[in-house]
Design a protein around this motif. Sequence first.
Motif, PDB file in Angstrom:
ATOM      1  N   ASN A 191      39.960   7.751 -29.617  1.00 37.60           N
ATOM      2  CA  ASN A 191      39.259   9.152 -29.343  1.00 37.60           C
ATOM      3  C   ASN A 191      37.446   8.193 -29.145  1.00 37.60           C
ATOM      4  N   PRO A 192      37.030   8.646 -28.178  1.00 40.68           N
ATOM      5  CA  PRO A 192      35.836   7.647 -28.242  1.00 40.68           C
ATOM      6  C   PRO A 192      34.765   8.392 -29.373  1.00 40.68           C
ATOM      7  N   GLN A 218      39.266  -2.302 -29.575  1.00 38.52           N
ATOM      8  CA  GLN A 218      39.271  -0.837 -29.592  1.00 38.52           C
ATOM      9  C   GLN A 218      39.229  -0.773 -28.419  1.00 38.52           C
ATOM     10  N   LYS A 253      40.627   2.525 -26.311  1.00 38.83           N
ATOM     11  CA  LYS A 253      39.592   4.055 -25.932  1.00 38.83           C
ATOM     12  C   LYS A 253      40.247   4.252 -24.663  1.00 38.83           C
ATOM     13  N   GLU A 254      40.355   2.885 -23.187  1.00 41.67           N
ATOM     14  CA  GLU A 254      40.811   3.177 -22.481  1.00 41.67           C
ATOM     15  C   GLU A 254      42.746   3.448 -22.282  1.00 41.67           C
TER      16      GLU A 254
END
Length: 282
Positions: free
Chosen positions: A280-281, A270, A274-275
């Motif tokens: 989306n965070p 996950q 995100k990175e």
Amino acid sequence: QITVLGTPAEEQGGGKIDLINAGAFDGLDVVFMAHPSQENAPYLPDVAEHDVTVKYYGKASHAAAYPWEGVNALDAAVLAYNNLSVLRQQMKPTWRVHGVIKNGGVKPNIIPSYTELEFYLRAPSMKDLSLLTEKVENCFKSAALATGCKVEIKGGANDYYNVLPNKSLQKVYKENGKKLGIEFISEDSILNGLSGSTDFGNVTFIVPGLHAYFYIGSDALNHTEQYTEAAGSQNAQFYALRTAKALAMTALDVIFKPDLLEAVREDFRQVKLKEEGQINPV
């Protein structure tokens, strides 16, 4: 199976990156390490970092008799430094740029034909670091244009990636540490704090990792003579061994609790997404 890896050149050159390229981390499920500090934390937001060396080439001339024949490389270095100072107003609060002029000329009566600067650029993510690098390099290039110098911009051999968190590992490590009497800083302090940079960040992009920080019994700041002295004291050994025990307990949890390892792997997946900007965070 447990593998112990020593790391050469963590501060200069990125020894862990060489180990990655050599396959030292292939086949590992998790990687742990701990770094001495002024507080205990299961994680701190170590940021991405890029080294850059800048060389300006001008033309020497007598500074009093015929300065108009020269092309002043020191002027270019000073302009570059000042350009970066002006850029800071438009830099994000989490960006860092710091550097030195390593070579500023030979004698006052000679127009400097060569100067050299070294800078470190830091940002919370590789994406931000790329944006910052472009802005900084434009500052270097514009200084060359303004003075008529030639410029050579060379990045370091290895960029340091930001350390990716793993909440499952951090939670278990914190629980184990508390059993041993370790007092951890608050989550707010972790989220709102900034740290340095480490080649362990690159490791956390290929395998789930835990990069803890531990108090050594001194409030001295890292990279000072006082901290060097404190780190070698008998008092510091107690804190280092206690941290090692907490890491060992966490390793045993990962080995004997399959559900934990699956959670660690999912966290890793996950946070990588995100990175990479694919989700989306939250």
